[in-house]
Structures are given as C-alpha cells and as structure tokens.
Design an enzyme around this catalytic site. Structure first.
Site, PDB file in Angstrom:
ATOM      1  N   CYS A  77      -6.642   0.969  13.499  1.00 17.00           N
ATOM      2  CA  CYS A  77      -7.046   1.568  12.235  1.00 17.00           C
ATOM      3  C   CYS A  77      -8.430   2.206  12.296  1.00 17.00           C
ATOM      4  CB  CYS A  77      -6.972   0.555  11.115  1.00 17.00           C
ATOM      5  SG  CYS A  77      -8.173  -0.699  11.252  1.00 17.00           S
ATOM      6  N   HIS A 118       0.057  -4.119   6.638  1.00 22.72           N
ATOM      7  CA  HIS A 118       0.602  -2.844   7.118  1.00 22.72           C
ATOM      8  C   HIS A 118       1.636  -3.096   8.217  1.00 22.72           C
ATOM      9  CE1 HIS A 118      -3.470  -1.022   5.860  1.00 22.72           C
ATOM     10  NE2 HIS A 118      -2.559  -0.472   5.083  1.00 22.72           N
ATOM     11  N   ARG A 140       0.803  -1.218   0.000  1.00 22.59           N
ATOM     12  CA  ARG A 140       0.000   0.000   0.000  1.00 22.59           C
ATOM     13  C   ARG A 140       0.844   1.280   0.000  1.00 22.59           C
ATOM     14  NH1 ARG A 140      -5.220  -1.245   1.837  1.00 22.59           N
ATOM     15  NH2 ARG A 140      -5.771  -3.225   0.878  1.00 22.59           N
TER      16      ARG A 140
HETATM   17  C1  CIR Z   1      -8.007  -2.532   3.542  1.00 21.02           C
HETATM   18  O1  CIR Z   1      -7.651  -3.544   2.959  1.00 21.02           O
HETATM   19  O2  CIR Z   1      -7.592  -1.424   3.231  1.00 21.02           O
HETATM   20  C2  CIR Z   1      -8.969  -2.663   4.688  1.00 21.02           C
HETATM   21  N1  CIR Z   1      -9.845  -3.752   4.450  1.00 21.02           N
HETATM   22  C3  CIR Z   1      -8.233  -2.869   6.000  1.00 21.02           C
HETATM   23  C4  CIR Z   1      -7.438  -1.686   6.414  1.00 21.02           C
HETATM   24  C5  CIR Z   1      -6.822  -1.875   7.739  1.00 21.02           C
HETATM   25  N2  CIR Z   1      -6.052  -0.754   8.107  1.00 21.02           N
HETATM   26  C6  CIR Z   1      -5.275  -0.708   9.158  1.00 21.02           C
HETATM   27  O3  CIR Z   1      -5.166  -1.665   9.903  1.00 21.02           O
HETATM   28  N3  CIR Z   1      -4.584   0.406   9.363  1.00 21.02           N
END
Ligand code: CIR
Length: 322
Positions: A317, A206, A145
């Site tokens: 998150c 992440h 990402r």
């Molecule tokens: C994603 O794939 O972007 C979301 N389903 C999960 C994001 C999780 N973000 C985080 O732990 N900072």
C-alpha cells in the site's frame, strides 16, 4: 506495466510513493490499538528505507515521491488512491471519507506523467488495496471500503479485463462463524451469527491484506480461515478456463503460515525481484516465500514496515507501480 516476450512476466517502469505526514502516528486510521503506540521516527526511517529499496529496483529517477498531506494522516498509503494497469489509471474514491482528499495530488502526478485516468464517481467507493491483478484478471474485494459501484468503475476503466468481486465481508463473517462454532461445540456445524456482524480484524480490511501476486501465476495467501476462503473463492471464479485447461495460466496458491500472515502481502517489483515484509516473517512466513522465489528465480528483498503495519498498512500500500 509492460508485457515482455514471455507474456506473463511484467516489467514496471516506475512507481509513485508519498511522504509520511507528521500527523501519521497520532491520526492515522487503525482497526486496533493492539500493536501499541506508533513510533513516528521509526515509521519515517522504515518508509525511507522502503522508498530507497524501490529506487534501487526501478530505473533511475522513476520513483516519484509526492509530498505529504498533513490533513490526510493516511496519505502514505498511496495504493488506495489509484489503480494503474498497462499505462491507464483509475483514480479511486476511498471508502474512508477522511482519505478522499488524497486523490487530487495523485491525479496531478498522473497528468504530469501522461497517464490517462478516469475517476470513481460517488456514491461508488473503491480502495486500491482491494484490487488484486493476477496477471490476467482482476479480483476486487467487496469490503468495508469498496462497494459494488466501485467494482463497476474498475470494470469500466479497464474494459478488456475480467473483473470478479470477492465478497470479503461475507467470507470474513462465514470464517468467524465457523471459528465461533468450533469453540462452542468442537464438533458442531457453524452456528448463525447475524449477517451484520462486524468484521473488526485488520486482516479483513482489504483483499490484498490477505492475498497478493508473488509470481507470474502465483498468489500468496494467508493460511487463516479467511485466507483459505479467499483462495477457494478465487480458484473457483478464476475466469481463464481455456488457458487453464491447456495448462497455460492456472493460478497456484502459496500458503503463508498464520503467525506471519503479514507476509502474504508482498510486492512483485519486476521480473526479478519480490519485496517481502520482514516484520511479517520472523520465521516461516518469509521462509516459504524465499523457497518459492528461489524456485522461480526471483531475488527476495526484505523491508521492515512494522510501524506502518500498526495502522493496517500492508507492504504494497505504500507504492503504486507504473
Ligand atoms: C486505512 O485504514 O485506510 C489506513 N490506515 C491503512 C490503509 C492500508 N492500505 C492498504 O493496505 N492498501
């Protein structure tokens, strides 16, 4: 975030959270379907409890709840859209194109709060979940990402802070290579897998899924091959040599048993409280955190976000601490 007289301790004055969209269960991004179908009603109940917990820990009225954005099923994971430190913000450009629409509303919220912000510019990408603040410096995951330009944008937004990229993908591949080699020939050295071998596990999504700050100078890290590799990397690259030599800011690592690796992502809410993942710690995981917290004089508050975790959401998150 403010520094107190103690220098290392941080005090948050509020938080941003975002409502859960109705599209979450069906359309959120997932690296695996292993957890089964997402129970939307349960996810909503858990999210409400998460927000109430934060509200109980932060000053009254200081947790701003942004409305859900139905076309962005992952918008509840607000951490990925902005990095805030010492009253300044960097609005991200999330790595997943489907998430880029989430940033606008967050920008508006920051404006309303008078928090100045700059933005990651294309083709840079950055997810806030890759940005780990240790209390003195940033480590930033280079992940599926977040790219090198995203790391540069972080450096530009917080010029006084040291920023070290963590090659998460490369570390994940190396860990996978070692595991494969051990399976094939228990005594053999790592065999070569192609450099572009994908790293499909949610654990590698992440940096903060693997490591989080749980005390003034302590990071919790999953006791997995990847977690250990990340901890070694951070230890090796931590850039506060003078202070560390003087014993002032040497990072310590708290290993969270692999079976409860989800508990490696905890949220240090303020001077007194550590919010931990209940689902990640039916056993030892949370016990380790509890023992640590007791020694540090921190209260532990457990919240269960198991349904959000099915969409790879770590505890941190779902909020941005201000
Ligand atoms: C994603 O794939 O972007 C979301 N389903 C999960 C994001 C999780 N973000 C985080 O732990 N900072």
């Amino acid at each position: 975030m403010r520094r107190t007289r103690l220098g290392l301790r941080l005090l948050h004055t509020g938080a941003l959270v975002r409502e859960l969209p109705k599209s979450f269960a069906a359309q959120s991004l997932r690296t695996s379907q292993e957890g089964g179908v997402i129970d939307h009603a349960l996810a909503a109940t858990q999210h409400t409890a998460y927000v109430s917990t934060l509200q109980s820990l932060l000053p009254p009225g200081s947790v701003r709840v942004l409305p859900a954005l139905e076309e962005c099923a992952d918008c509840v994971f607000i951490e990925d859209t902005v990095v805030v430190l010492n009253g300044k913000a960097l609005l991200t450009r999330p790595g997943a194109a489907s998430r880029r629409g989430e940033v606008g509303e967050v920008e508006g919220a920051l404006k309303a709060l008078g928090i100045p912000a700059v933005t990651v510019q294309a083709p840079g990408t950055l997810d806030g979940g890759d940005v780990l603040w240790t209390g003195r410096e940033f480590f930033c995951g280079l992940s599926r990402r977040t790219n090198a330009l995203g790391v540069e944008a972080l450096r530009g937004a917080f010029p006084g802070a040291r920023v070290t990229p963590v090659p998460l993908q490369a570390l994940a591949r190396a860990s996978a290579r070692q595991a494969t080699a051990r399976l094939a020939h228990p005594t053999a050295a790592a065999t070569a897998l192609p450099e572009d071998t994908p790293t499909p596990t949610a654990a590698a999504l992440h940096l903060k899924s693997i490591a989080s700050r749980v005390g003034p100078t302590t990071l919790a890290v999953a006791d997995t091959p990847l977690g250990r590799a990340v901890a070694s990397f951070i230890q090796e690259h931590s850039g506060v040599p003078k202070e560390a030599r003087a014993g002032g800011h040497k990072l310590s690592f708290l290993l969270i048993p692999a079976a409860q690796a989800g508990a490696a992502n905890a949220v240090l809410v303020n001077d007194t409280t550590l919010m931990v993942q209940k689902g990640g710690g039916k056993g030892e995981g949370v016990a380790v955190l509890k023992a640590f917290a007791e020694a540090e004089g921190l209260k532990v508050v457990e919240v269960d976000t198991s349904e959000l975790a099915k969409a790879d959401g770590a505890l941190s998150c779902c909020s941005v601490l201000l």
